[in-house]
Design an enzyme around this catalytic site. Structure first.
Site, short mmCIF file in Angstrom:
data_model
loop_
_atom_site.label_atom_id
_atom_site.label_comp_id
_atom_site.label_asym_id
_atom_site.label_seq_id
_atom_site.Cartn_x
_atom_site.Cartn_y
_atom_site.Cartn_z
N ASP A 1 12.31 -9.00 -5.17
CA ASP A 1 10.91 -9.09 -5.58
C ASP A 1 10.82 -9.93 -6.85
O ASP A 1 11.78 -10.01 -7.62
CB ASP A 1 10.31 -7.71 -5.83
N ASP B 1 8.76 -8.75 -0.02
CA ASP B 1 7.32 -8.64 0.21
C ASP B 1 6.63 -10.00 0.05
O ASP B 1 5.41 -10.08 0.03
CB ASP B 1 6.69 -7.59 -0.70
N HIS C 1 4.34 -2.81 -2.64
CA HIS C 1 3.66 -1.68 -3.28
C HIS C 1 3.16 -0.68 -2.24
O HIS C 1 2.04 -0.18 -2.32
CB HIS C 1 2.51 -2.17 -4.17
N ASP D 1 10.64 -4.32 -7.79
CA ASP D 1 9.45 -4.60 -8.61
C ASP D 1 9.64 -4.05 -10.02
O ASP D 1 9.32 -4.73 -11.00
CB ASP D 1 8.21 -3.98 -7.96
#
Length: 146
Positions: free
Chosen positions: A9, A69, A124, A134
């Protein structure tokens, strides 16, 4: 080839602004976290950097499932966009320059070493490794921004 899982991430405060990236490498029971920081960058640069740094950390050619992501990264590779951009001299189909050609080129080169399957997940959304990546990315830009 060893089977490795990688999770990545990138994060940025402002876009551009200070940014960080995080990655998790897993091989069997072995687990390693990586992270880094850049002073003035973009979220997409941090997403690409996380992938490149994680793959470069592998000491031998591996079969990798890489989960991120970032649609930017996944689509750039899985849809063949990055390779087409490179073939056109880093120009997109509408004759616009490609953003981050240096990192796309580096990623394409490292992909020659490993067999990588890119997987996209919603960010998330409670995925433990994505949430941890993250945290790593955000902590990098926070610790350097004060």
């Amino acid at each position: 080839m060893r089977n490795v899982q990688i999770f990545t991430d990138g994060a940025c405060r402002g876009n551009p602004g200070p940014g960080g990236w995080g990655a998790i490498l897993r091989y069997g029971s072995a687990y390693k976290e990586l992270s880094g920081y850049e002073t003035n960058t973009t979220n997409n640069r941090m997403e690409l950097t996380a992938v490149i740094q994680a793959l470069c950390a592998l000491r031998e050619p591996c079969k990798v499932i890489l989960t991120t992501d970032s649609r930017y990264v996944v689509d750039g590779i899985n849809k063949g966009w990055a390779q087409k951009w490179k073939e056109r001299g880093w120009i997109k189909s509408k004759n616009q320059p490609v953003a981050n050609p240096d990192l796309w080129d580096e990623l394409l080169n490292v992909l020659k070493v490993h067999s990588v399957e890119f997987m996209w997940i919603r960010g998330h959304n409670g995925h433990p490794e994505n949430e941890r990546c993250d945290e790593l990315a955000v902590s990098e830009y926070l610790k350097h921004s004060n």
